[in-house]
Structures are given as structure tokens and as C-alpha cells.
Design a protein around this motif. Sequence first.
Motif, mmCIF file in Angstrom:
data_model
loop_
_atom_site.group_PDB
_atom_site.id
_atom_site.type_symbol
_atom_site.label_atom_id
_atom_site.label_comp_id
_atom_site.label_asym_id
_atom_site.label_seq_id
_atom_site.Cartn_x
_atom_site.Cartn_y
_atom_site.Cartn_z
ATOM 1 N N ASP A 1 15.473 15.159 10.813
ATOM 2 C CA ASP A 1 15.672 13.896 11.476
ATOM 3 C C ASP A 1 15.091 12.766 10.623
ATOM 4 N N LYS A 2 15.737 11.582 10.636
ATOM 5 C CA LYS A 2 15.193 10.519 9.762
ATOM 6 C C LYS A 2 13.829 10.031 10.236
ATOM 7 N N HIS A 3 13.517 10.236 11.510
ATOM 8 C CA HIS A 3 12.176 9.855 12.010
ATOM 9 C C HIS A 3 11.188 11.024 11.925
ATOM 10 N N HIS A 4 11.603 12.123 11.355
ATOM 11 C CA HIS A 4 10.761 13.340 11.258
ATOM 12 C C HIS A 4 10.320 13.825 12.627
ATOM 13 N N SER A 5 11.169 13.650 13.603
ATOM 14 C CA SER A 5 10.748 14.112 14.940
ATOM 15 C C SER A 5 10.930 15.630 15.044
ATOM 16 N N ARG B 1 6.522 19.777 10.906
ATOM 17 C CA ARG B 1 7.253 18.506 10.731
ATOM 18 C C ARG B 1 7.962 18.432 9.367
ATOM 19 N N SER C 1 11.609 19.057 9.581
ATOM 20 C CA SER C 1 12.454 18.224 10.431
ATOM 21 C C SER C 1 13.529 17.563 9.571
ATOM 22 N N ASP D 1 11.556 16.851 21.749
ATOM 23 C CA ASP D 1 12.535 16.085 22.526
ATOM 24 C C ASP D 1 12.265 16.338 24.006
#
Length: 240
Positions: free
Chosen positions: A44-48, A39, A42, A51
Motif C-alpha cells: 500500500d502507498k501508505h504502508h498500511s 510493515r 505492505s 483495516d
Amino acid sequence: MRFDVLTLFPEIFSGYMTQSLLKLAIDRSLVELNLHNIRDWSRDKHHSVDDRPFGGGPGMVISAEPTVEAVEAVQATDSEPGHLVMLTPQGRKLDQPLVEQLAQHKRLLLLCGRYEGFDQRVSDILKPDEVSIGDFVLNGGEVAAMTVIDAVIRLVPGVLGDEDSSRFDSFSHGDRLLEHAQYTRPREYRGLEVPEVLLSGDHQQIARWRQENSIQRTSQRRADLLPEKNKGKNDEPRNS
Ligand code: ADE
């Protein structure tokens, strides 16, 4: 020997690292174990990190981007990039010869999946050695990675107190027999006696008994392991 584990759940390893033979090996600098959370790579701003699968279906797929970048970054932390192992039920099945092969490497990177596994491009790009610990599906690769570490460190010189004890384990012999029965005190328990020969002090007789007991056990429990010469020997069915 250096291990780097890449996982979404590094905390799973904390009990194992602080309690077992592994802890002793780490304290004695025979083994190094580093945990990395995928993580952290990541963007991504949501740390995802996962998907939904293209094409539909249940579950989530771990994305290629954070995974590939995590592996490449971790590889780059040492002059030796290491041998990359992906734990997956689709891999080649772990057995002692494979453990011995893995133990030849100075550095192993263990990539643990979760959910519906990794985007296929992780394998296409990184070409990991895909390893399964058996024909069953775990909730993730972490327990499988611990299994690999546990089996491999036994072969790292100095990790076992008694240098002989890994060589005499089941599967360590060229002929892959199961280990013979073992007894300790008392000599009699609930009417069950320790075989007389083990108390005799006659090392030749003891070695012979153990060899025969190994063949008998293997033939009763795992006849598939037996070399042709021993098949059918001592193969009365087991009581338990
Ligand atoms: N991940 C899920 N199941 C697994 C298995 N059997 N071996 C290795 N990794 C796994």
C-alpha cells in the motif's frame, strides 16, 4: 537456535536484546534473533497493514497479505523454514512441557499480533502453532514472544552458566513441583533465621528438606500440580 520475530513494533525488543541473558547468548553465538517489521511487506502507498473488520465492530484487523508474505519471505531466508508460532490469547496455553517442545526446534518464527488480531486467513494459510501465555489479553504479542524466547533459551545447551540450574527450576522435574525456598547470607535477618539444616553441610538432609519444602509449597500454592501421592501432605494454609 534461531528466532525470527515478525512484528509491527520491533523496537520493543531492543532493551531485552541488549541487556539480558539473551544478549550473552547472542554474543556467544548460541542464539540468533532477527527482527522483521511486517510493515515492510505492505504494498500500500501508505504502508498500511491493517483495516476495519468486515461485519463492523471496534478496532482494526491486521491484513492477511503483508503478514503471509512477510512470513513466507522470512521462512525462505534459511534452508530450514522453522516452526511458526503465532502469539494470541486464543492459542494453547504455554507451560514448561510446551516450552520444552518448542526448544526442540532449531528455528522458531514468532508472529506477533496487535489490535483485534490477524485476518483469519493468516491462520488458514500458514497453519501456525497458536500459543497464549495465559488467560488475559495483552496489547500485543511482543511481550508474549519475549516470554517464549526467555523460557526457551534457558534450555539451549550452554546458555545458562550452570548447566544444572534449569533442570532444578520449578516445573522442570517430571513431577512438576514448585521450587523450594532459597536463602543466602546473612544467617539471620530481622529475626528470621535460615533453616538450620541448610547450614549443616549434610547433603542428604539438605536434599530431603528441599524436597519436602517443594511439596509443601506446591500443596499450599498450586495443589493442582501435585501428583496424587503427595496431595494433602503438609497443606497448612500459607501466611502470605
Ligand atoms: N496477545 C495478546 N494477548 C496474548 C496472550 N495472552 N498470549 C499471547 N499473545 C497475546
